[in-house]
Scaffold this active site. Structure first.
Site: not given
Ligand code: SF4
Length: 279
Positions: A95, A125, A161, A217
């Site tokens: 992303c 991430e 993020t 998630s």
């Protein structure tokens, strides 16, 4: 019983882009197509990709050839280098907002700041961000962890993020107690902030919140926590089949929210099931 769904529920920009790239790659590529870890944190979408020929591998050992789709969370640069050295074709679905967090962390390091990443150290991430900043950074998940750190006086901060803004602010507050110079890049992405705010607002107006999305998630579990913290009864579910009729007993308004990696078809199935149970 009334069912209310937050605006903007469903795939965010980055997940939409990554899944589109992955399905297109699967459809147009001869040979082995794979991701290192799941493309996104939604088991149902990952299964659909598998049905189209996108395999999930856990490491590059034993993989000899093929096309590697870099997932939306990004990849540690050392692993990317290894993949290139092995001759894999790379399709980069990182992303752009994750890339921004990676480059801000690298910039802070270059400018001599002690880099602090607000996030979960186990999350891919965050591991990627650490890689791009050249390593040797501090990762903190909550303000209590900051109190245990040996901090310098020149500190630079970025966030995973999908962090919550309130946690980020509390951590920055705590860092201020040590820092003489503090440089902050708020790298929480807009999609995350919009979903968190809409979910928090809705949770204060309904009797029950259902959060739809992968249990693996980060942004989905964070939405569930935001609702529980607001003292609203909350359940996290991956599919409509998990809804238990007793959850709905005496409830007049049900709120539905979903993580940024939850496809619209699953949200629609959840709403339809709720409406059928209410009929
Ligand atoms: S949640 Fe934000 S950073 Fe993560 S993939 Fe979606 S748009 Fe990108």
């Amino acid at each position: 019983m009334r069912v209310r769904v937050i605006e903007n529920a469903g795939f965010c920009f980055g997940v939409q882009r990554a899944t589109k790239l992955a399905f297109e790659t699967a459809a147009t590529t001869q040979g082995h197509v794979f991701t290192l870890g799941p493309l996104i944190h939604n088991p149902q979408v990952v299964q659909k990709l598998k049905d189209e020929g996108v395999e999930v591998v856990t490491d590059l050992n034993g993989v000899e050839e093929g096309t590697l789709i870099v997932r939306s969370h990004g990849l540690h640069p050392t692993i990317l280098k290894e993949a290139k050295a092995k001759g894999f074709r790379i399709v980069d679905a990182t992303c752009p907002f994750v890339k921004k967090a990676q480059s801000y962390a690298a910039l802070l390091k270059k400018e001599g700041y002690q880099v602090v990443v607000v996030g979960d150290r186990q999350h891919p991430e965050v591991q990627g961000i650490e890689g791009y900043s050249g390593g040797n950074i501090l990762v903190v998940a909550c303000p209590e962890e900051v109190k245990k750190l040996h901090l310098k006086t020149k500190i630079g901060v970025v966030a995973q993020t999908t962090q919550s803004l309130s946690n980020f602010i509390e951590i920055v507050d705590e860092l201020l107690k040590s820092a003489r110079e503090l440089k902050i890049f708020n790298t929480i992405c807009g999609a995350t902030m919009v979903r968190q705010k809409a979910t928090m607002d809705l949770s204060r107006q309904v009797d029950l919140m259902l959060i739809v999305g992968g249990r693996n998630s980060a942004n989905t579990t964070r939405l569930a926590k935001i609702c529980s913290d607001a003292d609203t009864p909350t359940y996290l579910l991956e599919t409509a089949d998990e809804i238990q009729p007793e959850w709905l007993k005496d409830k007049k308004e049900i709120g539905v929210s979903a993580g940024a990696s939850t496809p619209n078809w699953i949200i629609t199935e959840v709403v339809q099931k709720l409406e059928s149970l209410a009929a």
